[in-house]
Design a protein around this motif. Structure first.
Motif, PDB file in Angstrom:
ATOM      1  N   ARG A 465      -5.998 -79.823 -82.333  1.00 60.24           N
ATOM      2  CA  ARG A 465      -5.661 -80.316 -81.000  1.00 60.24           C
ATOM      3  C   ARG A 465      -4.440 -79.568 -80.517  1.00 60.24           C
ATOM      4  O   ARG A 465      -3.501 -79.334 -81.285  1.00 60.24           O
ATOM      5  CB  ARG A 465      -5.353 -81.812 -81.050  1.00 60.24           C
ATOM      6  CG  ARG A 465      -5.108 -82.411 -79.659  1.00 60.24           C
ATOM      7  CD  ARG A 465      -4.460 -83.774 -79.721  1.00 60.24           C
ATOM      8  NE  ARG A 465      -3.030 -83.704 -80.027  1.00 60.24           N
ATOM      9  CZ  ARG A 465      -2.221 -84.760 -80.017  1.00 60.24           C
ATOM     10  NH1 ARG A 465      -2.702 -85.965 -79.755  1.00 60.24           N
ATOM     11  NH2 ARG A 465      -0.939 -84.633 -80.302  1.00 60.24           N
ATOM     12  N   PRO A 466      -4.404 -79.179 -79.248  1.00 61.93           N
ATOM     13  CA  PRO A 466      -3.257 -78.382 -78.791  1.00 61.93           C
ATOM     14  C   PRO A 466      -1.973 -79.194 -78.728  1.00 61.93           C
ATOM     15  O   PRO A 466      -1.985 -80.404 -78.510  1.00 61.93           O
ATOM     16  CB  PRO A 466      -3.689 -77.923 -77.396  1.00 61.93           C
ATOM     17  CG  PRO A 466      -4.694 -78.935 -76.945  1.00 61.93           C
ATOM     18  CD  PRO A 466      -5.423 -79.341 -78.194  1.00 61.93           C
ATOM     19  N   VAL A 493      -8.255 -76.201 -74.024  1.00 57.98           N
ATOM     20  CA  VAL A 493      -9.309 -76.370 -75.015  1.00 57.98           C
ATOM     21  C   VAL A 493     -10.590 -75.682 -74.548  1.00 57.98           C
ATOM     22  O   VAL A 493     -11.274 -74.998 -75.329  1.00 57.98           O
ATOM     23  CB  VAL A 493      -9.563 -77.867 -75.279  1.00 57.98           C
ATOM     24  CG1 VAL A 493     -10.843 -78.064 -76.086  1.00 57.98           C
ATOM     25  CG2 VAL A 493      -8.382 -78.481 -76.008  1.00 57.98           C
ATOM     26  N   SER A 496     -10.403 -71.882 -74.952  1.00 56.77           N
ATOM     27  CA  SER A 496     -10.479 -71.458 -76.351  1.00 56.77           C
ATOM     28  C   SER A 496     -11.889 -71.639 -76.907  1.00 56.77           C
ATOM     29  O   SER A 496     -12.441 -70.734 -77.545  1.00 56.77           O
ATOM     30  CB  SER A 496      -9.475 -72.257 -77.191  1.00 56.77           C
ATOM     31  OG  SER A 496      -9.448 -71.804 -78.523  1.00 56.77           O
ATOM     32  N   SER A 497     -12.487 -72.794 -76.669  1.00 51.09           N
ATOM     33  CA  SER A 497     -13.816 -73.071 -77.212  1.00 51.09           C
ATOM     34  C   SER A 497     -14.873 -72.162 -76.613  1.00 51.09           C
ATOM     35  O   SER A 497     -15.733 -71.632 -77.329  1.00 51.09           O
ATOM     36  CB  SER A 497     -14.182 -74.538 -76.958  1.00 51.09           C
ATOM     37  OG  SER A 497     -13.296 -75.420 -77.618  1.00 51.09           O
ATOM     38  N   ILE A 539      -7.888 -73.392 -80.487  1.00 49.29           N
ATOM     39  CA  ILE A 539      -7.853 -74.849 -80.494  1.00 49.29           C
ATOM     40  C   ILE A 539      -9.228 -75.402 -80.158  1.00 49.29           C
ATOM     41  O   ILE A 539     -10.135 -74.669 -79.756  1.00 49.29           O
ATOM     42  CB  ILE A 539      -6.806 -75.380 -79.496  1.00 49.29           C
ATOM     43  CG1 ILE A 539      -7.066 -74.790 -78.096  1.00 49.29           C
ATOM     44  CG2 ILE A 539      -5.400 -75.046 -79.972  1.00 49.29           C
ATOM     45  CD1 ILE A 539      -6.135 -75.297 -77.021  1.00 49.29           C
ATOM     46  N   SER A 540      -9.381 -76.701 -80.313  1.00 49.19           N
ATOM     47  CA  SER A 540     -10.678 -77.314 -80.063  1.00 49.19           C
ATOM     48  C   SER A 540     -10.499 -78.779 -79.702  1.00 49.19           C
ATOM     49  O   SER A 540      -9.379 -79.301 -79.673  1.00 49.19           O
ATOM     50  CB  SER A 540     -11.574 -77.167 -81.302  1.00 49.19           C
ATOM     51  OG  SER A 540     -12.879 -77.669 -81.057  1.00 49.19           O
ATOM     52  N   SER A 541     -11.617 -79.449 -79.452  1.00 47.69           N
ATOM     53  CA  SER A 541     -11.602 -80.873 -79.125  1.00 47.69           C
ATOM     54  C   SER A 541     -11.222 -81.688 -80.355  1.00 47.69           C
ATOM     55  O   SER A 541     -11.680 -81.412 -81.460  1.00 47.69           O
ATOM     56  CB  SER A 541     -12.975 -81.313 -78.618  1.00 47.69           C
ATOM     57  OG  SER A 541     -13.317 -80.647 -77.419  1.00 47.69           O
ATOM     58  N   VAL A 545      -9.809 -86.014 -77.182  1.00 42.02           N
ATOM     59  CA  VAL A 545      -9.501 -84.747 -76.483  1.00 42.02           C
ATOM     60  C   VAL A 545      -8.149 -84.850 -75.769  1.00 42.02           C
ATOM     61  O   VAL A 545      -7.170 -85.263 -76.370  1.00 42.02           O
ATOM     62  CB  VAL A 545     -10.661 -84.343 -75.540  1.00 42.02           C
ATOM     63  CG1 VAL A 545     -10.601 -82.851 -75.240  1.00 42.02           C
ATOM     64  CG2 VAL A 545     -12.019 -84.671 -76.177  1.00 42.02           C
TER      65      VAL A 545
END
Length: 746
Positions: A465-466, A493, A496-497, A539-541, A545
């Motif tokens: 998570r950011p 996010v 990045s994703s 980063i991701s979910s 989120v």
């Protein structure tokens, strides 16, 4: 396989066909017909006529295509079908089904729209409809965003109803009796004289019947399972250790692998020396993979040990490598050049703050790892013409497409077998570990390979998570909130994703401000601005989120302004709240917690509210301040999902969300040094301990006009409710997570 009869598909709802003496049913939402994926791999005597219900002489199979990562999704989907089919779900076989566009998710994409869940305008409805259509056209077979129940509620019940009515039609043909003299009960059609004909005995007859598509869903007053306490279909297997998770998959002739890639993310591998590893007991081979090496051995432990013996020359990370510098980058992105959104801009914030006694503060939240208990694991087997993948994943279609690109195989020859996941929190929305296993399989054809990451690999190669930062300015007037100006900066996010999928991120990223811009409060001058920090580590979910951190940012400042105005935090929120379901959860949590009562010395209560994923949630945390630190005694939670389909699982999901949110708020952060995460296992990333777990009281309300999911919405209010409780008990205002940087917990 015997005679094959194809029955004309209805254009707007139902598709069906008959094969080999059985029947299966399902639903479609749009005119375009979809291919039934179950037809591609039938065993002798099996029949697959549509995607959700399959019947043969041995039993009934219910297809539950949304992934189960511990939230009870398979069980809930089975109960929705079974309610209308009129069977006990415990008697059916459950299968997640194959990766297929027919199992698209038409709800999950709505979270990316700049449309508040409380909005019911024509534009809002049109936007959500467009997302639904896009989900179907793109074949988004994906699980996430607390979307399983909202997305599948009508679809699965309709599938069950069509199956039920078609079986009754088959009984009418068999007995000559009219429809009004037949009923169903627990997997049987019941005749007027009490004679019962089992569904299984009518599979052949039903295959010759055109599915009944003009069906009426049962009135909730007739429900046997939905809204009643349910026994989860996986509970016995989980309790007895017989459930097969991704990490449990076994095959004859299997070898075991693990991988090592650069702990400095993105740094790559310059070279390696595997001589020592290759001489270790049980090691079969050391293979190159993208950015690192893989070790194949005769068991997992030996693979782990040998992987550490490989001498690797790692390259430097291309990303900002240290946490302080990362936060500097976030702070520097709060400029007009980096403004990403301003979805909330009511009144005139600038004028309201001009000349006022301005309250101005800064908040910080850290990177957080997903850290599911089951580390990334997968079993793969590749031959010249077929690739099989067994794993817990939330994105089976993306896995299929991405592995097709990697191998050059046709996607139709790649078979993704979805297994139960031992946790995810968003981590299994990625397929990086699967790609590594496939790279190994490409070098070891016709060999089943189980690849498991070491825990340290799991932590260091997470997509966290950011981190984020908020600047907040506010003012009060005549004992009430008058101005609320929240600026939030974070990496994107979505950017990045999507980059990992080779796609551009178009438009603003709603996740940067989710859970902040869309809160239902009529503050006279109210503004929320999102700033996009240039990409740093991927980063991701993460569970809930953007709202996971923004709940802390928004509700901490809301509490500060209430205290500056000298008003009760609950009373002021109720005064400002214009959304009736949200008002009711605030009222409910106040009543549950006996808000405003005298708690005694050294005690304090904190309140927080967040509307996320369409679910308003209010939480009150009660703490005791001691000489040794803070003890969390009680938590009260009220949430409104429109309709509570299973009170038992609803309570469990809310309690789990609270524990998850509190534990991370207390202790957890992911920090970086020279591009490498400093926390590499649970000893350095400690959640809430069992002895610290408070009493959690939950109430589910049903005032919302849509049915919603509950896997994520209880997380965002937990951190601010705890921080606000600490302030109430001690007078100490903490504006940075984790809270343990400023205070001890016992």
């Amino acid at each position: 396989m015997g005679r094959v009869k194809t029955i004309a598909r209805r254009s707007f709802l139902i598709g069906s066909a008959a094969i080999a003496g059985g029947v299966a049913f399902g639903t479609y939402l749009y005119k375009r017909e979809g291919e039934n994926p179950l037809l591609a791999d039938l065993k002798p005597g099996e029949t697959a006529l549509n995607p959700y219900v399959k019947i043969d002489a041995q039993g009934i199979t219910l297809i539950t295509p949304r992934a189960d990562v511990g939230q009870g999704a398979w069980s809930m989907q089975a109960h929705m079908i079974a309610e209308e089919l009129d069977i006990d779900p415990a008697t059916a076989t459950l299968s997640p089904g194959p990766a297929s566009a027919i199992y698209y998710n038409g709800v999950v994409g709505a979270e990316g729209l700049p449309i508040a869940a409380t909005s019911d305008t024509l534009l809002a409805r049109t936007g959500r409809d467009a997302v639904d259509v896009a989900g179907k056209l793109m074949g988004l077979h994906i699980t996430g965003g607390s979307s399983t129940v909202p997305d599948m509620y009508d679809r699965l019940r309709m599938a069950g109803a069509v199956a039920r009515e078609t079986l009754i039609r088959a009984a009418m043909k068999q007995t000559g009796l009219p429809r009004d003299q037949l009923r169903t009960e627990n997997g049987c059609v019941v005749l007027p004289d009490g004679l019962r004909i089992e569904y299984l005995d009518m599979a052949v007859a039903a295959a010759d019947i055109e599915p009944v598509q003009d069906v009426t869903l049962r009135d909730p007053s007739q429900w046997r399972y939905l809204t009643k306490p349910q026994k989860r279909t996986d509970m016995v297997a989980k309790s007895t250790g017989t459930l097969t998770y991704g990490i449990d998959m076994m095959m004859d002739g299997m070898v075991y692998a693990t991988t090592r890639t650069n702990p400095a993310l993105g740094g790559g591998l310059i070279g390696f020396d595997a001589e020592a590893a290759q001489g270790m007991r049980g090691v079969r081979s050391v293979l190159p993979i993208t950015g690192g090496v893989a070790v194949v051995a005769d068991n997992t432990w030996r693979a782990f040990q040998a992987a550490q013996a490989v001498e690797c020359d790692w390259g430097p990370s291309p990303y900002i490598g240290n946490t302080d510098e990362q936060f500097d980058a976030v702070a520097n992105s709060m400029t007009d050049d980096h403004q990403d959104s301003r979805f909330k801009d009511e009144g005139d914030v600038v004028a309201a703050l001009d000349g006022a006694d301005v309250i101005e503060v800064e908040y910080r939240i850290p990177y957080l790892a997903h850290a599911p208990l089951e580390p990334m694991s997968v079993v793969v087997k590749m031959s010249q013409s077929r690739l099989d993948i067994w794993t817990g994943t939330q994105i089976p279609r993306f896995v299929q497409a991405n592995m097709a690109k990697l191998t050059g195989m046709d996607a139709g020859n790649i078979h993704v077998h979805v297994l139960m996941s031992g946790g995810s929190f968003g981590r299994r929305l990625e397929d990086d570990y699967i790609a590594q296993a496939v790279e190994i399989a490409m070098q070891l054809p016709d060999t089943p390979i189980k690849m498991i990451w070491q825990r340290e690999e799991d932590f260091s190669h997470d997509f966290p998570r950011p981190l984020a930062m908020a600047h907040a300015k506010g003012a009060v007037k005549s004992g009430a909130l008058d101005a609320f100006d929240l600026s939030i900066a974070a990496p994107s996010v979505a950017e990045s994703s999507l980059a990992r999928l080779g796609q551009p991120a178009i438009g603003p990223d709603v996740a940067i401000v989710a859970g902040a811009w869309d809160q239902p409060f009529a503050i006279p001058n109210y503004r929320v601005t999102g700033y996009r920090t240039p990409a740093m580590v991927p980063i991701s979910s993460w569970r809930s989120v953007g709202a996971s951190g923004n709940g802390f940012l928004h509700e901490s400042f809301m509490d500060e302004l209430c205290h500056a105005a000298g008003v009760d935090p609950l009373a002021e929120r109720l005064r400002l709240c214009w959304h009736d379901p949200s008002r009711k959860v605030l009222e409910a949590v106040g009543e549950m917690s006996d808000w405003g009562s005298d708690l005694g010395p050294n005690r304090g209560c904190g309140l927080a509210f967040t509307l996320a994923f369409g679910v308003p949630v209010a939480e009150v945390v009660e703490v005791l301040s001691t000489d040794d630190g803070i003890r969390i005694d009680k938590v009260f939670v009220a949430a409104d999902v429109g309709r509570v389909l299973d009170p038992v699982n609803f309570e469990a999901q809310v309690q789990g969300g609270v524990i998850f949110g509190l534990g991370h708020a207390m202790n957890c952060e992911l920090t970086y040094r020279d591009g490498v995460p400093e926390q590499d296992n649970f000893h350095a990333y400690e959640g809430m301990r069992l002895y610290q777990t408070p009493q959690i009281t939950v109430r589910g309300l049903e005032n919302g006009n849509k049915i919603r999911g509950i896997g994520e919405p209880a997380v965002p209010p937990a951190a601010p409710a705890l921080a606000n409780a600490i302030f109430a008990a001690t007078g100490q205002r903490i504006r940075e997570l984790p809270l343990s940087k400023s205070i001890d917990f016992i």
